[in-house]
Design an enzyme around this catalytic site. Structure first.
Site, PDB file in Angstrom:
ATOM      1  N   ARG A 223      -5.453   0.462  13.457  1.00  0.00           N
ATOM      2  CA  ARG A 223      -4.178   0.049  14.059  1.00  0.00           C
ATOM      3  C   ARG A 223      -4.342   0.070  15.571  1.00  0.00           C
ATOM      4  O   ARG A 223      -5.133   0.860  16.117  1.00  0.00           O
ATOM      5  CB  ARG A 223      -3.059   1.013  13.660  1.00  0.00           C
ATOM      6  CG  ARG A 223      -2.598   0.855  12.219  1.00  0.00           C
ATOM      7  CD  ARG A 223      -1.775  -0.406  12.013  1.00  0.00           C
ATOM      8  NE  ARG A 223      -1.266  -0.545  10.670  1.00  0.00           N
ATOM      9  CZ  ARG A 223      -1.811  -1.296   9.708  1.00  0.00           C
ATOM     10  NH1 ARG A 223      -2.925  -1.969   9.954  1.00  0.00           N
ATOM     11  NH2 ARG A 223      -1.259  -1.385   8.519  1.00  0.00           N
ATOM     12  N   HIS A 271      -4.772  -9.540  14.081  1.00  0.00           N
ATOM     13  CA  HIS A 271      -4.454  -8.747  12.881  1.00  0.00           C
ATOM     14  C   HIS A 271      -4.626  -9.577  11.594  1.00  0.00           C
ATOM     15  O   HIS A 271      -3.694  -9.700  10.796  1.00  0.00           O
ATOM     16  CB  HIS A 271      -3.029  -8.180  12.966  1.00  0.00           C
ATOM     17  CG  HIS A 271      -2.835  -6.979  12.085  1.00  0.00           C
ATOM     18  ND1 HIS A 271      -2.030  -5.931  12.411  1.00  0.00           N
ATOM     19  CD2 HIS A 271      -3.349  -6.662  10.877  1.00  0.00           C
ATOM     20  CE1 HIS A 271      -2.045  -5.024  11.444  1.00  0.00           C
ATOM     21  NE2 HIS A 271      -2.845  -5.457  10.498  1.00  0.00           N
TER      22      HIS A 271
HETATM   23  P1  NAP Z   1      -6.914   5.382   2.743  1.00  0.00           P
HETATM   24  O1  NAP Z   1      -7.580   5.047   1.445  1.00  0.00           O
HETATM   25  O2  NAP Z   1      -5.625   6.120   2.739  1.00  0.00           O
HETATM   26  O3  NAP Z   1      -7.990   6.187   3.601  1.00  0.00           O
HETATM   27  C1  NAP Z   1      -7.724   6.775   4.807  1.00  0.00           C
HETATM   28  C2  NAP Z   1      -8.881   7.744   5.091  1.00  0.00           C
HETATM   29  O4  NAP Z   1      -8.737   8.240   6.419  1.00  0.00           O
HETATM   30  C3  NAP Z   1      -8.905   8.927   4.139  1.00  0.00           C
HETATM   31  O5  NAP Z   1     -10.202   9.088   3.630  1.00  0.00           O
HETATM   32  C4  NAP Z   1      -8.476  10.095   5.030  1.00  0.00           C
HETATM   33  O6  NAP Z   1      -9.108  11.306   4.709  1.00  0.00           O
HETATM   34  C5  NAP Z   1      -8.955   9.645   6.384  1.00  0.00           C
HETATM   35  N1  NAP Z   1      -8.181  10.290   7.444  1.00  0.00           N
HETATM   36  C6  NAP Z   1      -6.839  10.353   7.595  1.00  0.00           C
HETATM   37  N2  NAP Z   1      -6.490  11.068   8.678  1.00  0.00           N
HETATM   38  C7  NAP Z   1      -7.664  11.479   9.228  1.00  0.00           C
HETATM   39  C8  NAP Z   1      -7.976  12.262  10.349  1.00  0.00           C
HETATM   40  N3  NAP Z   1      -7.018  12.786  11.137  1.00  0.00           N
HETATM   41  N4  NAP Z   1      -9.269  12.489  10.626  1.00  0.00           N
HETATM   42  C9  NAP Z   1     -10.252  12.006   9.827  1.00  0.00           C
HETATM   43  N5  NAP Z   1     -10.021  11.249   8.732  1.00  0.00           N
HETATM   44  C10 NAP Z   1      -8.742  10.991   8.437  1.00  0.00           C
HETATM   45  O7  NAP Z   1      -6.676   4.065   3.609  1.00  0.00           O
HETATM   46  P2  NAP Z   1      -7.419   2.646   3.516  1.00  0.00           P
HETATM   47  O8  NAP Z   1      -6.860   1.835   2.393  1.00  0.00           O
HETATM   48  O9  NAP Z   1      -8.894   2.867   3.566  1.00  0.00           O
HETATM   49  O10 NAP Z   1      -6.900   1.975   4.872  1.00  0.00           O
HETATM   50  C11 NAP Z   1      -7.167   2.546   6.132  1.00  0.00           C
HETATM   51  C12 NAP Z   1      -6.367   1.863   7.223  1.00  0.00           C
HETATM   52  O11 NAP Z   1      -6.854   0.550   7.453  1.00  0.00           O
HETATM   53  C13 NAP Z   1      -4.886   1.623   6.903  1.00  0.00           C
HETATM   54  O12 NAP Z   1      -4.128   2.792   7.087  1.00  0.00           O
HETATM   55  C14 NAP Z   1      -4.517   0.550   7.900  1.00  0.00           C
HETATM   56  O13 NAP Z   1      -4.101   1.153   9.116  1.00  0.00           O
HETATM   57  C15 NAP Z   1      -5.845  -0.176   8.149  1.00  0.00           C
HETATM   58  N6  NAP Z   1      -5.803  -1.562   7.635  1.00  0.00           N
HETATM   59  C16 NAP Z   1      -5.940  -2.586   8.528  1.00  0.00           C
HETATM   60  C17 NAP Z   1      -5.912  -3.900   8.078  1.00  0.00           C
HETATM   61  C18 NAP Z   1      -6.138  -5.054   9.011  1.00  0.00           C
HETATM   62  O14 NAP Z   1      -5.960  -6.199   8.621  1.00  0.00           O
HETATM   63  N7  NAP Z   1      -6.564  -4.808  10.226  1.00  0.00           N
HETATM   64  C19 NAP Z   1      -5.722  -4.185   6.715  1.00  0.00           C
HETATM   65  C20 NAP Z   1      -5.574  -3.111   5.832  1.00  0.00           C
HETATM   66  C21 NAP Z   1      -5.611  -1.794   6.301  1.00  0.00           C
HETATM   67  P3  NAP Z   1      -8.485  12.338   3.597  1.00  0.00           P
HETATM   68  O15 NAP Z   1      -8.464  11.600   2.305  1.00  0.00           O
HETATM   69  O16 NAP Z   1      -9.433  13.472   3.618  1.00  0.00           O
HETATM   70  O17 NAP Z   1      -7.116  12.696   4.051  1.00  0.00           O
END
Ligand code: NAP
Length: 308
Positions: A223, A271
């Site tokens: 983000r 984005h």
């Molecule tokens: P997810 O499955 O919820 O994974 C998030 C990961 O980040 C988890 O493994 C979590 O660890 C880790 N995390 C959270 N807080 C942390 C911290 N303070 N320090 C270190 N690690 C941390 O999410 P996802 O589906 O992979 O998506 C990730 C992000 O990608 C979304 O939240 C969104 O912002 C972004 N995204 C962007 C686009 C785009 O088009 N640019 C599209 C989709 C998503 P734990 O499990 O140990 O808590």
């Protein structure tokens, strides 16, 4: 029982077609045609209009139409309502494509060659094998793991950093804040795939950039709020960072006077790294909704405390 879908007309039409065929028992309503508010048990939305959720007495689940939920105002979601984020093959594939495109563009100096061509320069840069570069991913969730898996096929050295410990074959993993700088010290290309929370806001800042090897590049697909824009420009201008590829900014759209637009070593996309695809997302959501109807636990439920 009905589901209220809130989005633009073309997307709504695709979702409505799917539900009419696959789930005729569910009344599929498209905002603002809500019908009787008391019938609505499920809402699918990126952002629900203000006050709407509180006016639905039988709302059970709010399905976010995107993978991230940092835009959701949890204080406006009644306490008994579960919030579910979108995890579906279309989003995952889109992110894997974008991350691969960006890493390969950096690895093979494509952005330098575009600049050389623009100035009519026939110049070469030494080609390094993928095995000579380390790609690090921050956030080893659904998307981070999928990206690492695909990058492994090219032979890059891989690292991953996460809040809780993860074991991923072929990836050197690091867990917790105290390991962040050790993780960063080995990353030639860094990809941010963290959720935006109070802990991760501004994480791509001065300290982080200086913990990377000199000349490393950064790809932000998390983000815009993860990035300290002034610190990025300072690190690029000082040569501490090589390049930045940014799919997300804060705010979006990026204001016309932002220096990021014209920085020679910043590449911007609006984005678009990955988007929810109705063909794969609608069946996935229906499957989850059926689980709820059967009294089984929902998948991909957001932890309100953690914010992701
Ligand atoms: P997810 O499955 O919820 O994974 C998030 C990961 O980040 C988890 O493994 C979590 O660890 C880790 N995390 C959270 N807080 C942390 C911290 N303070 N320090 C270190 N690690 C941390 O999410 P996802 O589906 O992979 O998506 C990730 C992000 O990608 C979304 O939240 C969104 O912002 C972004 N995204 C962007 C686009 C785009 O088009 N640019 C599209 C989709 C998503 P734990 O499990 O140990 O808590």
């Amino acid at each position: 029982m009905s589901l209220l879908y809130i989005s633009d007309a073309p997307r709504a039409a695709a979702w409505a077609r799917f539900f009419a065929e696959a789930a005729p028992d569910i009344a599929f309503r498209v905002w603002p045609e809500t019908g009787d508010l008391a019938d609505i048990e499920y809402v699918v939305a990126w952002q629900a209009p203000s006050g709407l959720l509180a006016s639905l007495p039988n709302l059970k689940v709010l399905f976010s139409s995107g993978a991230g939920v940092d835009h959701v105002d949890f204080s406006a979601v009644p306490s008994g309502v579960q919030v579910v984020r979108m995890v579906e093959p279309g989003i995952i594939n889109g992110m894997v494509e974008y991350a691969t495109l960006s890493v390969l563009a950096l690895h093979r100096d494509l952005l330098d060659y575009l600049a050389f061509q623009a100035s009519g320069a026939w110049r070469t840069i030494e080609v390094l094998p993928a095995s000579a570069r380390t790609v690090g991913v921050m956030g080893l969730g659904v998307l981070g793991q999928a990206v690492l898996e695909r990058l492994g096929a090219f032979g890059f050295r891989l690292r991953g950093w996460n809040r809780s410990a993860r074991r991923i074959e072929g990836v050197e993993t690091f867990a917790g804040d105290e390991t962040l700088h050790r993780f960063l010290a080995g990353c030639d290309i860094l990809i941010c795939l963290l959720p935006l929370t109070s802990q991760t806001r501004g994480i791509l800042g001065r300290g982080l950039f200086h913990a990377l090897p000199r000349g490393a590049s950064v790809i932000n697909v998390g983000r815009g709020g993860h990035l300290d824009q002034a610190a990025l420009i300072e690190a690029l201008d000082a040569g501490q960072l090589g390049r930045a590829i940014l799919d997300v900014t804060d705010p979006e759209p990026l204001p016309a006077d932002s220096p990021l637009w014209r920085h020679p070593r910043v590449t911007l996309t609006p984005h678009i790294a990955s988007m929810t695809q109705p063909e794969t997302a609608a069946p996935r959501l229906l499957e989850n909704l059926r689980r709820h109807q059967r009294g089984e636990p929902l998948r991909d439920v957001v932890d309100r405390q953690r914010g992701y």
